[in-house]
Design an enzyme around this catalytic site. Structure first.
Site, PDB file in Angstrom:
ATOM      1  N   SER A  15      -2.838  -0.947   9.427  1.00 31.94           N
ATOM      2  CA  SER A  15      -4.162  -0.530  10.204  1.00 31.94           C
ATOM      3  C   SER A  15      -4.694  -1.505   9.815  1.00 31.94           C
ATOM      4  CB  SER A  15      -3.629   0.765  11.087  1.00 31.94           C
ATOM      5  OG  SER A  15      -4.742   1.324   9.253  1.00 31.94           O
ATOM      6  N   ASN A  28       2.855  -6.610  13.467  1.00 36.54           N
ATOM      7  CA  ASN A  28       2.672  -5.332  13.793  1.00 36.54           C
ATOM      8  C   ASN A  28       2.472  -4.831  14.965  1.00 36.54           C
ATOM      9  OD1 ASN A  28       0.690  -3.089  14.375  1.00 36.54           O
ATOM     10  ND2 ASN A  28      -0.458  -3.491  12.584  1.00 36.54           N
ATOM     11  N   CYS A  57       2.566  21.819 -16.147  1.00 32.41           N
ATOM     12  CA  CYS A  57       3.016  21.388 -17.461  1.00 32.41           C
ATOM     13  C   CYS A  57       3.820  22.027 -18.593  1.00 32.41           C
ATOM     14  CB  CYS A  57       2.081  20.432 -18.302  1.00 32.41           C
ATOM     15  SG  CYS A  57       2.918  19.456 -19.704  1.00 32.41           S
ATOM     16  N   GLN A 100       0.737  -1.162   0.039  1.00 34.22           N
ATOM     17  CA  GLN A 100      -0.142  -0.640  -0.003  1.00 34.22           C
ATOM     18  C   GLN A 100       0.760   1.761   0.264  1.00 34.22           C
ATOM     19  OE1 GLN A 100      -3.898  -0.426   3.012  1.00 34.22           O
ATOM     20  NE2 GLN A 100      -2.116  -1.545   3.934  1.00 34.22           N
ATOM     21  N   HIS A 151      -1.350   1.310  -4.326  1.00 37.64           N
ATOM     22  CA  HIS A 151      -1.599   2.752  -4.958  1.00 37.64           C
ATOM     23  C   HIS A 151      -0.790   4.119  -4.950  1.00 37.64           C
ATOM     24  CE1 HIS A 151      -3.723   1.980  -0.066  1.00 37.64           C
ATOM     25  NE2 HIS A 151      -4.488   1.456  -0.806  1.00 37.64           N
ATOM     26  N   CYS A 185      -2.006  17.305 -20.615  1.00 33.86           N
ATOM     27  CA  CYS A 185      -1.951  16.593 -22.039  1.00 33.86           C
ATOM     28  C   CYS A 185      -1.295  15.126 -21.521  1.00 33.86           C
ATOM     29  CB  CYS A 185      -0.843  17.396 -22.799  1.00 33.86           C
ATOM     30  SG  CYS A 185       1.205  17.025 -21.879  1.00 33.86           S
TER      31      CYS A 185
HETATM   32  C1  BV8 Z   1     -11.709   3.236  -3.557  1.00 28.69           C
HETATM   33  C2  BV8 Z   1      -2.130   6.814  -1.692  1.00 28.69           C
HETATM   34  C3  BV8 Z   1     -13.533   2.673  -5.020  1.00 28.69           C
HETATM   35  C4  BV8 Z   1      -2.057   8.567  -0.809  1.00 28.69           C
HETATM   36  C5  BV8 Z   1      -3.332   6.018   0.098  1.00 28.69           C
HETATM   37  C6  BV8 Z   1     -16.265   3.535   4.647  1.00 28.69           C
HETATM   38  C7  BV8 Z   1     -16.146   2.118   4.680  1.00 28.69           C
HETATM   39  C8  BV8 Z   1     -15.025   1.376   4.046  1.00 28.69           C
HETATM   40  C9  BV8 Z   1     -13.899   2.529   3.463  1.00 28.69           C
HETATM   41  C10 BV8 Z   1     -14.581   3.181   2.791  1.00 28.69           C
HETATM   42  C11 BV8 Z   1     -15.435   4.093   3.348  1.00 28.69           C
HETATM   43  N1  BV8 Z   1     -15.523   5.000   3.026  1.00 28.69           N
HETATM   44  C12 BV8 Z   1     -14.435   5.434   1.751  1.00 28.69           C
HETATM   45  C13 BV8 Z   1     -14.105   4.443   2.054  1.00 28.69           C
HETATM   46  C14 BV8 Z   1     -13.363   4.000   1.133  1.00 28.69           C
HETATM   47  C15 BV8 Z   1     -11.855   3.969   1.068  1.00 28.69           C
HETATM   48  C16 BV8 Z   1     -11.615   3.837   2.650  1.00 28.69           C
HETATM   49  O1  BV8 Z   1     -10.751   2.363   2.639  1.00 28.69           O
HETATM   50  N2  BV8 Z   1     -11.090   4.605   3.866  1.00 28.69           N
HETATM   51  C17 BV8 Z   1     -10.928   4.242   4.478  1.00 28.69           C
HETATM   52  C18 BV8 Z   1      -9.450   5.099   5.968  1.00 28.69           C
HETATM   53  C19 BV8 Z   1     -12.142   4.160   6.124  1.00 28.69           C
HETATM   54  N3  BV8 Z   1     -10.665   3.797   0.200  1.00 28.69           N
HETATM   55  C20 BV8 Z   1     -10.714   4.481  -0.449  1.00 28.69           C
HETATM   56  O2  BV8 Z   1     -10.855   5.434  -1.370  1.00 28.69           O
HETATM   57  C21 BV8 Z   1      -9.571   3.687  -1.972  1.00 28.69           C
HETATM   58  N4  BV8 Z   1     -10.732   3.754  -3.941  1.00 28.69           N
HETATM   59  O3  BV8 Z   1     -12.429   2.680  -2.369  1.00 28.69           O
HETATM   60  O4  BV8 Z   1     -11.696   3.676  -4.822  1.00 28.69           O
HETATM   61  C22 BV8 Z   1     -14.278   3.351  -5.358  1.00 28.69           C
HETATM   62  C23 BV8 Z   1     -15.362   3.442  -6.414  1.00 28.69           C
HETATM   63  C24 BV8 Z   1     -15.901   2.889  -6.846  1.00 28.69           C
HETATM   64  C25 BV8 Z   1     -16.127   4.533  -7.471  1.00 28.69           C
HETATM   65  C26 BV8 Z   1     -14.493   5.606  -6.904  1.00 28.69           C
HETATM   66  C27 BV8 Z   1     -13.644   4.840  -6.248  1.00 28.69           C
HETATM   67  C28 BV8 Z   1      -7.825   4.453  -2.063  1.00 28.69           C
HETATM   68  C29 BV8 Z   1      -7.603   3.655  -1.121  1.00 28.69           C
HETATM   69  C30 BV8 Z   1      -6.234   4.206  -0.991  1.00 28.69           C
HETATM   70  C31 BV8 Z   1      -6.306   5.882  -0.859  1.00 28.69           C
HETATM   71  N5  BV8 Z   1      -4.324   6.001  -0.540  1.00 28.69           N
HETATM   72  N6  BV8 Z   1      -2.024   6.506   0.106  1.00 28.69           N
HETATM   73  C32 BV8 Z   1      -0.788   9.272   0.003  1.00 28.69           C
HETATM   74  O5  BV8 Z   1      -0.392   8.017   0.766  1.00 28.69           O
HETATM   75  O6  BV8 Z   1      -0.696  10.322   0.590  1.00 28.69           O
HETATM   76  S1  BV8 Z   1      -4.057   5.526   1.502  1.00 28.69           S
HETATM   77  C33 BV8 Z   1      -2.766   5.829   2.546  1.00 28.69           C
HETATM   78  O7  BV8 Z   1      -3.636   4.267   4.533  1.00 28.69           O
HETATM   79  C34 BV8 Z   1      -1.540   4.564   2.237  1.00 28.69           C
HETATM   80  O8  BV8 Z   1      -1.536   4.556   1.230  1.00 28.69           O
HETATM   81  C35 BV8 Z   1      -0.923   3.341   3.232  1.00 28.69           C
HETATM   82  O9  BV8 Z   1      -0.503   3.093   2.565  1.00 28.69           O
HETATM   83  C36 BV8 Z   1      -2.867   3.260   3.628  1.00 28.69           C
HETATM   84  C37 BV8 Z   1      -3.139   2.049   4.749  1.00 28.69           C
HETATM   85  O10 BV8 Z   1      -2.665   2.744   5.810  1.00 28.69           O
HETATM   86  P1  BV8 Z   1      -1.544   1.875   6.448  1.00 28.69           P
HETATM   87  O11 BV8 Z   1      -0.037   1.970   5.626  1.00 28.69           O
HETATM   88  O12 BV8 Z   1      -2.186   0.886   7.360  1.00 28.69           O
HETATM   89  O13 BV8 Z   1      -0.469   2.738   7.577  1.00 28.69           O
HETATM   90  P2  BV8 Z   1      -1.528   2.899   9.119  1.00 28.69           P
HETATM   91  O14 BV8 Z   1      -0.219   4.164   9.841  1.00 28.69           O
HETATM   92  O15 BV8 Z   1      -2.981   3.060   8.865  1.00 28.69           O
HETATM   93  O16 BV8 Z   1      -0.846   1.601   9.503  1.00 28.69           O
HETATM   94  C38 BV8 Z   1       0.401   1.641  10.272  1.00 28.69           C
HETATM   95  C39 BV8 Z   1       0.466   0.405  11.066  1.00 28.69           C
HETATM   96  O17 BV8 Z   1       1.549  -0.008  11.498  1.00 28.69           O
HETATM   97  C40 BV8 Z   1      -0.149   0.727  12.148  1.00 28.69           C
HETATM   98  O18 BV8 Z   1      -0.674  -1.092  12.234  1.00 28.69           O
HETATM   99  C41 BV8 Z   1       1.512   0.550  13.217  1.00 28.69           C
HETATM  100  O19 BV8 Z   1       0.977  -0.109  14.524  1.00 28.69           O
HETATM  101  C42 BV8 Z   1       2.159  -0.883  12.133  1.00 28.69           C
HETATM  102  N7  BV8 Z   1       3.455   0.120  12.678  1.00 28.69           N
HETATM  103  C43 BV8 Z   1       4.566   1.070  13.185  1.00 28.69           C
HETATM  104  N8  BV8 Z   1       5.749   0.252  13.201  1.00 28.69           N
HETATM  105  C44 BV8 Z   1       5.677  -0.282  12.962  1.00 28.69           C
HETATM  106  C45 BV8 Z   1       4.192  -1.181  12.495  1.00 28.69           C
HETATM  107  N9  BV8 Z   1       4.097  -2.469  12.473  1.00 28.69           N
HETATM  108  C46 BV8 Z   1       5.861  -3.297  12.201  1.00 28.69           C
HETATM  109  N10 BV8 Z   1       6.415  -2.569  12.599  1.00 28.69           N
HETATM  110  C47 BV8 Z   1       6.785  -1.070  12.987  1.00 28.69           C
HETATM  111  N11 BV8 Z   1       8.476  -0.824  13.192  1.00 28.69           N
HETATM  112 ZN    ZN Z   2       0.675  18.960 -20.050  1.00 27.00          ZN
END
Ligand code: BV8
Ligand code: ZN
Length: 249
Positions: free
Chosen positions: A187, A211, A145, A101, A119, A130
């Protein structure tokens, strides 16, 4: 400390199809901030304000500056032992797919090959007007651009946007046929990526979560190891190598 129980280790050593699904947690030890941790990106900014297309159109300069800053952070960052353990793992199984991700490019820089970037990738950008690519370039304000003066946007998936279908298909197919899926540093709240472990489980895979804390997936996982991705993955790879080594004698 043995992190994996023998029955799970056995499943790993006899696996043909292995998937590793990673999130921001695997890059935390490289100094790339996560999203939902205490000092995570979303604790300062709301995803809705930054990581979606409307926010970009409302304030392209602010959003583009944020991604430029994050690109600088990821370029300074170095892959850590967790990324390298997955490079090792890719060589140990007949079929290995890394599904990430993350947009930070660290898996590629570590040497992983078979990667599905759900992602997108922060090094990739294109012109909305363009379509001209600006991959790996240092784009700067006003992020326009050179050919048509259109807005340049990062080639990443914002909330509400579809995932790249080719990457999603690779990830979904690999999850459907996985014998073992490692779910590392996520997460497990962002869909559809968070659906993949459920798909794998429904098709008979053994799920190993790594995790620092409990997640919505922990109850479903066959093993939920609390520890850092770098130390835990390194240990698991060593365990498998020893075990596979034992068997080949
Ligand atoms: C889509 C790029 C469909 C941008 C990202 C309600 C319910 C369910 C779903 C939805 C809802 N409302 C909307 C939705 C859909 C939505 C979604 O899921 N929202 C969530 C928040 C509720 N999803 C979307 O919009 C997706 N598209 O569904 O389109 C559609 C259908 C029809 C028509 C059109 C569209 C698009 C999702 C992608 C969004 N873009 N990133 C950017 O990065 O700026 S998401 C973003 O979150 C990152 O990509 C990231 O990777 C991702 C997930 O987060 P995590 O990677 O899990 O990171 P996080 O910090 O959360 O967790 C880190 C974990 O690591 C923690 O648990 C921590 O304890 C652990 N950790 C920390 N240190 C360590 C560790 N573990 C081990 N070792 C360590 N050292
Ligand atoms: Zn252009």
């Amino acid at each position: 400390m043995k992190v994996i129980y023998d029955d799970i280790l056995e499943k790993m050593c006899s696996a043909n199809n292995v998937v590793a699904l990673t999130g921001a947690g695997i890059s935390a030890e490289s100094g790339v901030p996560t999203f939902r941790g205490t000092d995570g990106l979303w604790s300062k900014l709301k995803p809705e304000e930054m990581a979606n297309f409307d926010a970009f159109l409302r304030n392209p300069g602010l959003v583009s500056e944020w991604y430029k800053h994050r690109r600088e952070v990821t370029r300074i960052a170095k892959p850590n032992a967790g990324h390298y353990a997955l490079v090792d793992m890719e060589k140990m199984f007949p079929n290995f797919t890394l599904v990430t991700q993350n947009i930070d490019n660290l898996h590629r820089r570590a040497g992983s090959i078979n990667i599905a970037e759900l992602h997108g990738n922060i090094e990739k950008n294109y012109c909305l007007g363009c379509g001209r690519r600006y991959d790996g370039e240092d784009i700067d304000g006003p992020f326009r651009c050179g050919s048509c003066a259109g807005l340049i946007r990062p080639d990443i998936v914002w909330f509400g946007e579809m995932l790249p279908s080719d990457q999603w298909e690779i990830a979904e197919k690999a999850s459907e046929s996985a014998d073992v899926m490692f779910v590392i540093g996520t997460s497990a709240v962002v869909y559809p990526a968070a659906q993949l472990p459920l798909t794998a489980k429904a098709n008979g895979a053994t799920i190993v979560e790594i995790n620092m804390e409990e997640t919505p997936l922990s109850g479903l996982a066959d093993a939920s190891v609390h520890g850092s991705a770098s130390a835990t993955l390194t240990e698991i790879v060593e365990n498998i190598k020893e075990n596979i080594g034992e068997k080949s004698k």
